[in-house]
Write an enzyme that holds these catalytic residues in place. Structure first.
Site, PDB file in Angstrom:
ATOM      1  CB  THR A 168      -0.933   0.040   1.228  1.00  0.00           C
ATOM      2  OG1 THR A 168      -0.142   0.083   2.421  1.00  0.00           O
ATOM      3  CG2 THR A 168      -1.848  -1.169   1.253  1.00  0.00           C
ATOM      4  CG  ASP A 169       5.361   3.047   0.764  1.00  0.00           C
ATOM      5  OD1 ASP A 169       5.437   3.645   1.841  1.00  0.00           O
ATOM      6  OD2 ASP A 169       6.034   3.358  -0.245  1.00  0.00           O
TER       7      ASP A 169
END
Length: 240
Positions: A168-169
């Site tokens: 999700t980064d």
């Protein structure tokens, strides 16, 4: 927020890089490009305890580094210029924390963190070293204000766990797109170009058990792209 500390990694970087090069030639090509600018340089930041690390993480959320550092210093001064113990934090009047610059929502998160440290949900430093990544993630995300990304950064940059891949980064997603997708060099990457987590996880299976190292190279892919476009460099995001 920094991505390079002073402590050595608990795994051999050379072994990790050899594995990644053999497992994925395209990732190997990125590793070679980064070698030209200094090579793999991930080192661990100070450990503290899980409690103090998460306390800082909550404090730094949605704040610029300098502002957060100022508030952090004020909070520490309430406890003799040291990090507070969980019981001391619970006993601190809310108005003192507000006067130091801590918001109401963060005070609630502080108190939940302290309570969970006291009841054992948040483990001690000695205990967390013996825990698998999955258990750490489950325990720490039970704390108000702590999400999976924060725990993943702690696993990579504080505990030195070698096989964490934070899908999700934003930087990892962008670096993945730059490295493995056919993005025209004539334009910058847009949100629409960013890969879905399932696509990233599918390719990353071959990188195990060194997906943390691969993630570090995704951030470096962003730096290389920024340098080519003469844009500001992006720091690896971590829990400070």
């Amino acid at each position: 927020m920094i991505h390079n500390g002073r402590r050595k990694l608990p795994y051999d970087p050379e072994v990790a890089l050899a594995h990644l090069r053999a497992a994925d030639p395209k990732l190997g090509a990125l590793i070679d490009r980064v070698e030209e600018t200094g090579g793999f340089a991930l080192k661990l930041g100070h450990t503290g305890t899980p409690f103090t690390s998460l306390l800082e993480s909550i404090l730094y959320q949605q704040l610029h580094g300098k502002a957060a550092a100022t508030i952090h210093k004020r909070v520490r001064l309430l406890y003799g210029d040291e990090d507070p113990h969980p019981k001391a934090l619970l006993d601190t009047p809310e108005d003192l924390l507000r006067a130091a610059g801590v918001s109401g929502n963060k005070i609630k998160a502080f108190r939940d963190l302290a309570a969970r440290a006291i009841d054992g949900t948040v483990p001690t430093h000695r205990a967390i070293l013996k825990m698998p990544d999955e258990e750490i993630l489950k325990r720490l995300t039970a704390v108000r204000g702590i999400g999976a990304w924060t725990v993943e950064m702690l696993l990579i940059f504080r505990l030195g766990r070698p096989d964490v891949f934070p899908v999700t980064d934003y930087g990892v997603r962008k670096g993945f797109a730059l490295t493995f997708q056919r993005i025209p060099k004539s334009r910058a990457i847009t949100v629409a170009d960013l890969p879905k987590p399932e696509v990233m996880l599918k390719r990353a299976k071959r990188w195990a058990p060194y997906r943390s190292v691969a993630a570090w190279y995704m951030w470096r892919a962003c730096d290389l792209d920024a340098a080519a476009r003469k844009l500001p460099m992006t720091e690896s995001p971590v829990t400070k």
